[in-house]
Design an enzyme around this catalytic site. Structure first.
Site, PDB file in Angstrom:
ATOM      1  N   HIS A 131     -28.085  20.474 -92.955  1.00 13.99           N
ATOM      2  CA  HIS A 131     -29.307  20.614 -93.733  1.00 13.99           C
ATOM      3  C   HIS A 131     -29.947  21.975 -93.482  1.00 13.99           C
ATOM      4  CE1 HIS A 131     -28.943  16.228 -94.043  1.00 13.99           C
ATOM      5  NE2 HIS A 131     -29.757  16.310 -95.078  1.00 13.99           N
ATOM      6  N   LYS A 135     -35.416  21.318 -91.350  1.00 12.65           N
ATOM      7  CA  LYS A 135     -35.370  19.861 -91.155  1.00 12.65           C
ATOM      8  C   LYS A 135     -35.680  19.521 -89.700  1.00 12.65           C
ATOM      9  CE  LYS A 135     -32.673  15.708 -92.120  1.00 12.65           C
ATOM     10  NZ  LYS A 135     -33.840  15.071 -92.760  1.00 12.65           N
TER      11      LYS A 135
END
Length: 242
Positions: A131, A135
């Site tokens: 990600h 995140k």
């Protein structure tokens, strides 16, 4: 037309859901964020969608229960206490909790469960997710969802099978485990790979998200489906009918 109330309406997902709803036949009843009373929108909406913060989940569940309003929870990084609160709420209202509202990921979880059950012993399972650099939680909610599906297929639980730390001299891989690795960098929306490996062959099931709009569309579809359900705890598999 079913009306949707959004918790976390000022966030990226909240705004994306508001944009996606009209095209899918839903109306936005309004939204609430940290400074707002969650009870107001719970009373006005036919169904709620929560993409806020884990710390707000219990207050949002209490408001949903008081108003008897179904709720879709897409917020990740939940604690066991918060999952227990979801279980309690599901005895009174319909609750759909998921680590990922993508329809594709919902189907992937089913495929992972089936593969783990049918391949059986002798196949190692590894989950890799990547990600964007911002995140905050790891492994991702989606990776945990896929890990849970794999564990169910193996006839165990993710808590028993999960391995997330392999630093140092770890020795040979233990059988019956599910390895999980988290990568972070750049602006990656979300990549997830589930690898089944045995002597001489390997199967890889992969989902790549290129646009956050897929999560918004899935959340709206989930909300529309959940609006007509009886009290209980549901997943995206329920929406897909698998």
């Amino acid at each position: 037309m079913i009306s949707i109330g959004i918790y976390g309406s000022l966030g990226r997902m909240g705004q994306a859901i508001a944009d996606a709803a009209p095209g899918l036949g839903a109306r936005i009843a309004g939204g609430a964020d940290a400074q707002d009373d969650p009870a107001i929108i719970a009373a006005e909406a036919d169904v709620l969608v929560d993409f806020s913060a884990a710390s707000a989940i219990e207050a949002h569940l209490a408001a949903a229960r008081a108003a008897r309003t179904p709720i879709v929870i897409g917020t990740t990084g939940l604690s066991q206490r918060q999952h227990d609160a979801i279980d309690a709420a599901a005895r009174e209202i319909a609750v759909l909790q998921t680590g990922n509202t993508s329809m594709g990921v919902g189907l992937l979880a089913r495929l992972v469960r089936e593969a783990a059950a049918r391949l059986g012993e002798g196949w190692d399972i590894e989950i890799v997710e990547m990600h964007h650099r911002h995140k905050a939680d790891a492994p991702s909610g989606t990776a945990l969802m896929l890990g849970k599906a794999a564990a169910e297929g193996m006839g165990t639980t993710l808590a028993e099978a999960q391995v997330t730390d392999r630093a140092g001299l770890t020795g040979a891989r233990a059988g019956g485990t599910i390895g999980m690795a988290s990568l972070r960098g750049g602006s990656v929306v979300g990549d997830h790979s589930v690898i089944f490996a045995t002597a001489g062959e390997r199967i890889e099931l992969i989902h790549r998200a290129d646009d956050r709009a897929i999560f918004a569309r899935g959340a709206v579809r989930a909300a529309l489906w959940l609006a007509g359900q009886k009290p209980g705890r549901y997943t995206m598999a329920s929406v897909l009918g698998v």
